[in-house]
Design an enzyme around this catalytic site. Sequence first.
Site, PDB file in Angstrom:
ATOM      1  N   SER A  63     -14.248 -35.414 -32.351  1.00 20.04           N
ATOM      2  CA  SER A  63     -13.320 -34.489 -32.047  1.00 20.04           C
ATOM      3  C   SER A  63     -13.600 -33.580 -30.743  1.00 20.04           C
ATOM      4  O   SER A  63     -12.974 -32.634 -30.411  1.00 20.04           O
ATOM      5  CB  SER A  63     -13.081 -33.795 -33.295  1.00 20.04           C
ATOM      6  N   TYR A 188      -5.373 -41.616 -28.280  1.00 17.63           N
ATOM      7  CA  TYR A 188      -5.909 -40.764 -29.259  1.00 17.63           C
ATOM      8  C   TYR A 188      -7.283 -41.255 -29.511  1.00 17.63           C
ATOM      9  O   TYR A 188      -8.279 -40.743 -29.654  1.00 17.63           O
ATOM     10  CB  TYR A 188      -4.946 -40.170 -30.281  1.00 17.63           C
ATOM     11  N   VAL A 258     -16.832 -35.782 -35.867  1.00 15.15           N
ATOM     12  CA  VAL A 258     -17.260 -36.521 -37.062  1.00 15.15           C
ATOM     13  C   VAL A 258     -18.438 -37.481 -36.988  1.00 15.15           C
ATOM     14  O   VAL A 258     -19.049 -37.976 -37.872  1.00 15.15           O
ATOM     15  CB  VAL A 258     -16.238 -37.141 -37.729  1.00 15.15           C
TER      16      VAL A 258
END
Length: 304
Positions: A63, A188, A258
């Site tokens: 992220s 993504y 993460v």
Amino acid sequence: MPYQQIINDTYHQIKSGKDEGEAASYIPELAKVDPENFGIHLITIDQQEFGIGDRYTQFSIQSIAKVLSLSLAFKLWGSKIWERVGVEPSGTAFNSLVQLELNKGIPRNPFNNGGALVIADMLVGEFKNPEAEFLRFIREINNDNKIDYNLSIAKSEKSVGYRNIAICNFIKSFGNVLNEPERVLDFYFTMCSLEMTCQELAQTFLFLADDHFRNTKGERILNMSKAKRVNALLQTCGFYDESGEFSFTVGLPGKSGVGGGIIAVFPDKYSIAVWSPKLNAKGNSYRGMKFLEAYTTKTESSIF
Ligand code: DON
């Protein structure tokens, strides 16, 4: 400031303490990473470097990449992007769907998965090859052609990406994803698979600490008004439902992933990257949070 000494002392203090939590395993490839890794790297705005531990081992920034995709979209389209994504903390987990229904497909901010998918959709709509353009932007920022994606991590995430697939399709149902969800999701997953060392991460994010938001070559990455807003979003939304806690205990703008990485910036002073894979219940690096709390307390680093 004796940065190196304080980093060493704090590192040993945290390393000899508890290491709670679990490394992320919902992305099968991430479960293979040694959870004992622990690295710190700090770069001052006059480019002095300090650090300790596993700071030259590459890891999945996950992220944290959302800050860079936001920066690229913001640079390209300015405040128009806020028509499709909000600037409010969510108080919910990074992969939550609950607010999307209430907010009619407008994600609360660009750092939860919904918001990052909308930003990804903008980049997919703009570029023939968004993966290549995004990588070019990052290599331009950190002046390092070695930075790359780890496509086996992207593939691994895609193989179990049911929740992100649901989020992307749900947003599409409100008309806030314009391209084919599968293409948006592919981009993504790939952008999240970027790998960097703590040293590379600190180097990349140094522009957000610089008074003119320049990279180490002196090139301006964002103008003042845009950089201010990116830093404000890091402060308020960078740690999902633990953003208040990070602000409260660390007091710097920052972002977690993460993979166990955390980047934080101290305006006009330094950027610091910490990596330790075990995550607390909110999905943020347990030791990373503890280290930054202790380190910023000892060095009296805070924007407040
Ligand atoms: O979409 C996901 O679940 C991951 N690619 C990124 C999540 C993440 O890093 C959340 N950060 N703390």
